[in-house]
Design a protein around this motif. Structure first.
Motif, PDB file in Angstrom:
ATOM      1  N   THR A  34      65.766  54.976   5.891  1.00 21.37           N
ATOM      2  CA  THR A  34      64.560  55.722   5.046  1.00 21.37           C
ATOM      3  C   THR A  34      63.326  54.794   4.258  1.00 21.37           C
ATOM      4  OG1 THR A  34      65.941  57.509   4.392  1.00 21.37           O
ATOM      5  CG2 THR A  34      64.109  57.338   3.155  1.00 21.37           C
ATOM      6  N   VAL A  35      63.829  53.756   3.718  1.00 22.95           N
ATOM      7  CA  VAL A  35      62.804  52.818   3.049  1.00 22.95           C
ATOM      8  C   VAL A  35      62.175  52.427   3.911  1.00 22.95           C
ATOM      9  CG1 VAL A  35      62.300  51.330   1.350  1.00 22.95           C
ATOM     10  CG2 VAL A  35      64.298  52.968   0.970  1.00 22.95           C
ATOM     11  N   LEU A  36      62.543  51.499   4.744  1.00 26.10           N
ATOM     12  CA  LEU A  36      61.821  50.553   5.905  1.00 26.10           C
ATOM     13  C   LEU A  36      61.274  51.322   6.898  1.00 26.10           C
ATOM     14  CD1 LEU A  36      60.782  47.817   6.590  1.00 26.10           C
ATOM     15  CD2 LEU A  36      63.071  47.642   7.810  1.00 26.10           C
ATOM     16  N   GLY A  37      61.980  52.618   7.325  1.00 18.09           N
ATOM     17  CA  GLY A  37      61.474  53.608   8.207  1.00 18.09           C
ATOM     18  C   GLY A  37      60.289  54.007   7.784  1.00 18.09           C
ATOM     19  N   THR A  38      59.837  54.292   6.528  1.00 17.31           N
ATOM     20  CA  THR A  38      58.884  55.098   5.646  1.00 17.31           C
ATOM     21  C   THR A  38      57.660  54.029   5.991  1.00 17.31           C
ATOM     22  OG1 THR A  38      60.210  56.836   4.516  1.00 17.31           O
ATOM     23  CG2 THR A  38      57.932  56.043   3.764  1.00 17.31           C
ATOM     24  N   ALA A  39      58.135  53.099   5.379  1.00 23.02           N
ATOM     25  CA  ALA A  39      56.883  51.944   5.083  1.00 23.02           C
ATOM     26  C   ALA A  39      56.139  51.378   6.399  1.00 23.02           C
ATOM     27  CB  ALA A  39      57.651  50.455   4.522  1.00 23.02           C
ATOM     28  N   LEU A  40      57.266  51.314   7.399  1.00 21.04           N
ATOM     29  CA  LEU A  40      56.548  50.903   8.865  1.00 21.04           C
ATOM     30  C   LEU A  40      55.809  52.129   9.480  1.00 21.04           C
ATOM     31  CD1 LEU A  40      59.851  48.810  10.288  1.00 21.04           C
ATOM     32  CD2 LEU A  40      57.444  47.775   9.250  1.00 21.04           C
ATOM     33  N   ALA A  41      56.448  53.322   9.318  1.00 22.08           N
ATOM     34  CA  ALA A  41      55.802  54.440  10.029  1.00 22.08           C
ATOM     35  C   ALA A  41      54.164  54.535   9.275  1.00 22.08           C
ATOM     36  CB  ALA A  41      56.568  55.636   9.877  1.00 22.08           C
ATOM     37  N   LEU A  42      54.459  54.371   8.092  1.00 19.82           N
ATOM     38  CA  LEU A  42      53.126  54.694   7.081  1.00 19.82           C
ATOM     39  C   LEU A  42      52.121  53.685   7.440  1.00 19.82           C
ATOM     40  CD1 LEU A  42      51.446  56.331   4.783  1.00 19.82           C
ATOM     41  CD2 LEU A  42      52.619  54.683   3.414  1.00 19.82           C
ATOM     42  N   LEU A  43      52.454  52.228   7.666  1.00 17.90           N
ATOM     43  CA  LEU A  43      51.589  51.138   8.193  1.00 17.90           C
ATOM     44  C   LEU A  43      50.936  51.721   9.454  1.00 17.90           C
ATOM     45  CD1 LEU A  43      50.388  48.647   7.934  1.00 17.90           C
ATOM     46  CD2 LEU A  43      52.498  47.557   8.776  1.00 17.90           C
ATOM     47  N   ALA A  44      51.797  52.038  10.325  1.00 20.54           N
ATOM     48  CA  ALA A  44      51.325  52.597  11.725  1.00 20.54           C
ATOM     49  C   ALA A  44      50.305  53.652  11.697  1.00 20.54           C
ATOM     50  CB  ALA A  44      52.555  52.775  12.728  1.00 20.54           C
ATOM     51  N   GLN A  45      50.738  54.717  11.012  1.00 16.50           N
ATOM     52  CA  GLN A  45      49.663  55.665  11.026  1.00 16.50           C
ATOM     53  C   GLN A  45      48.406  55.294  10.073  1.00 16.50           C
ATOM     54  OE1 GLN A  45      52.189  58.345   8.124  1.00 16.50           O
ATOM     55  NE2 GLN A  45      53.776  58.718   9.672  1.00 16.50           N
ATOM     56  N   VAL A  46      48.451  54.514   9.284  1.00 16.88           N
ATOM     57  CA  VAL A  46      47.260  54.085   8.592  1.00 16.88           C
ATOM     58  C   VAL A  46      46.476  53.147   9.711  1.00 16.88           C
ATOM     59  CG1 VAL A  46      46.250  52.596   7.006  1.00 16.88           C
ATOM     60  CG2 VAL A  46      48.052  54.171   6.410  1.00 16.88           C
ATOM     61  N   ILE A  47      47.134  52.541  10.331  1.00 16.71           N
ATOM     62  CA  ILE A  47      46.311  51.553  11.672  1.00 16.71           C
ATOM     63  C   ILE A  47      45.582  52.472  12.392  1.00 16.71           C
ATOM     64  CG2 ILE A  47      46.555  49.750  13.459  1.00 16.71           C
ATOM     65  CD1 ILE A  47      48.652  48.374  11.680  1.00 16.71           C
ATOM     66  N   GLY A  48      46.495  53.593  12.812  1.00 17.63           N
ATOM     67  CA  GLY A  48      46.043  54.487  13.934  1.00 17.63           C
ATOM     68  C   GLY A  48      44.738  55.231  13.199  1.00 17.63           C
ATOM     69  N   CYS A  49      44.942  55.624  11.987  1.00 16.99           N
ATOM     70  CA  CYS A  49      43.724  56.564  11.387  1.00 16.99           C
ATOM     71  C   CYS A  49      42.512  55.826  11.524  1.00 16.99           C
ATOM     72  CB  CYS A  49      44.312  56.858  10.017  1.00 16.99           C
ATOM     73  SG  CYS A  49      42.911  57.460   9.027  1.00 16.99           S
ATOM     74  N   ALA A  50      42.796  54.441  10.893  1.00 17.70           N
ATOM     75  CA  ALA A  50      41.587  53.861  10.971  1.00 17.70           C
ATOM     76  C   ALA A  50      40.764  53.262  12.358  1.00 17.70           C
ATOM     77  CB  ALA A  50      41.936  52.386  10.201  1.00 17.70           C
ATOM     78  N   ALA A  51      41.793  53.068  13.437  1.00 15.20           N
ATOM     79  CA  ALA A  51      41.346  52.694  14.825  1.00 15.20           C
ATOM     80  C   ALA A  51      40.533  53.904  15.336  1.00 15.20           C
ATOM     81  CB  ALA A  51      42.576  52.572  15.698  1.00 15.20           C
ATOM     82  N   ALA A  52      40.894  55.099  15.099  1.00 18.67           N
ATOM     83  CA  ALA A  52      40.491  56.469  15.743  1.00 18.67           C
ATOM     84  C   ALA A  52      39.170  56.760  14.785  1.00 18.67           C
ATOM     85  CB  ALA A  52      41.386  57.625  15.462  1.00 18.67           C
ATOM     86  N   HIS A  53      39.075  56.460  13.569  1.00 18.93           N
ATOM     87  CA  HIS A  53      37.920  56.659  12.669  1.00 18.93           C
ATOM     88  C   HIS A  53      36.794  55.621  13.316  1.00 18.93           C
ATOM     89  CE1 HIS A  53      35.167  55.838   9.370  1.00 18.93           C
ATOM     90  NE2 HIS A  53      35.499  56.979   8.783  1.00 18.93           N
ATOM     91  N   ALA A  54      37.137  54.247  13.261  1.00 17.36           N
ATOM     92  CA  ALA A  54      36.298  53.367  13.793  1.00 17.36           C
ATOM     93  C   ALA A  54      35.638  53.557  15.292  1.00 17.36           C
ATOM     94  CB  ALA A  54      36.650  51.946  13.890  1.00 17.36           C
ATOM     95  N   TRP A  55      36.616  53.882  15.983  1.00 17.73           N
ATOM     96  CA  TRP A  55      36.370  54.384  17.479  1.00 17.73           C
ATOM     97  C   TRP A  55      35.251  55.555  17.509  1.00 17.73           C
ATOM     98  CZ3 TRP A  55      36.879  52.044  21.947  1.00 17.73           C
ATOM     99  CH2 TRP A  55      36.851  52.840  23.073  1.00 17.73           C
ATOM    100  N   ALA A  56      35.485  56.697  16.784  1.00 16.66           N
ATOM    101  CA  ALA A  56      34.572  57.647  16.768  1.00 16.66           C
ATOM    102  C   ALA A  56      33.297  57.387  16.220  1.00 16.66           C
ATOM    103  CB  ALA A  56      35.337  58.734  16.105  1.00 16.66           C
TER     104      ALA A  56
END
Length: 227
Positions: A81-103
């Motif tokens: 739960t703890v590490l999985g949440t942290a790593l998934a959240l990091l990936a989500q934020v990077i993906g969010c920033a990448a899509a935003h910057a791309w657009a």
């Protein structure tokens, strides 16, 4: 708009669409959205390397529209739960920033024209709500039980919403459901009744908060009217 500028804007939009299509094609080549079999064969018990691969792949697939909740589930399944949440959240934020910057880089001119055209009556209220309060509006929208993660990333980027407050609001708004689905993933792997029960309770709380926001926040009401 002069013809050269029109063609430049169109070419940027085509590159934006091509990038999304290429990401979808890559997923098909990989056999579809990564699942528990991929975690078992590639990620688990691989130490730091497995964590890096998980974040990199997770960021890429959420940037092109794979539901972030599925990534959180896999994070909990793979790392707990703890590490999985942290790593998934990091990936989500990077993906969010990448899509935003791309657009933002490729689609802003097109979006500005759409705001003035026939789609403006649908897009402008949400754009205006985000522009007026980028952090709080983004946070409210991320906490809702409705909406599309990729669509909001692309709209915010094309409308020129600031990356900093948008990503920060997204990160905080992502957290509740990321915890919920990481708990579900952990509970499925270890057959843990308490993890599944806690996830159900937290999901109910998250949905209740989202429904409350639908009545309270301008951006949430706009999205509800469009859905």
């Amino acid at each position: 708009m002069p013809r050269p500028a029109r063609w430049r804007s169109l070419s940027k939009l085509l590159v934006l669409a091509a990038g999304l299509l290429a990401g979808g094609a890559l997923l098909r080549e990989m056999g579809g959205v990564p699942g528990t079999a991929w975690v078992d064969s590639t990620i688990r018990d691989e130490g730091i390397w497995g964590e890096v691969v998980f974040v990199a792949v997770g960021a890429a697939i959420t940037a092109i529209g794979v539901p972030r909740q599925s990534l959180a589930f896999l994070g909990g399944y793979a790392f707990g739960t703890v590490l999985g949440t942290a790593l998934a959240l990091l990936a989500q934020v990077i993906g969010c920033a990448a899509a935003h910057a791309w657009a933002r880089a490729l689609g802003r001119e097109w979006a500005e024209r759409r705001m003035e055209g026939r789609f403006g009556h649908r897009l402008r209220p949400l754009r205006d709500a985000l522009a007026a309060n980028p952090f709080s509006a983004t946070l409210a929208l991320r906490l809702l039980p409705i909406g599309n993660n990729l669509a909001l990333n692309l709209l915010a980027g094309m409308a020129g919403i600031g990356l900093g407050p948008f990503v920060l609001g997204s990160a905080i708004g992502y957290l509740p459901q990321t915890v919920v689905f990481a708990l579900l993933g952990k509970g499925i792997r270890v057959e843990g009744a308490w993890q599944l029960g806690l996830a159900a309770v937290l999901l109910a709380v998250s949905i209740a908060l989202g429904l409350w926001l639908l009545r309270r926040h301008r951006a949430a009401r706009v999205l509800d009217e469009e859905s």
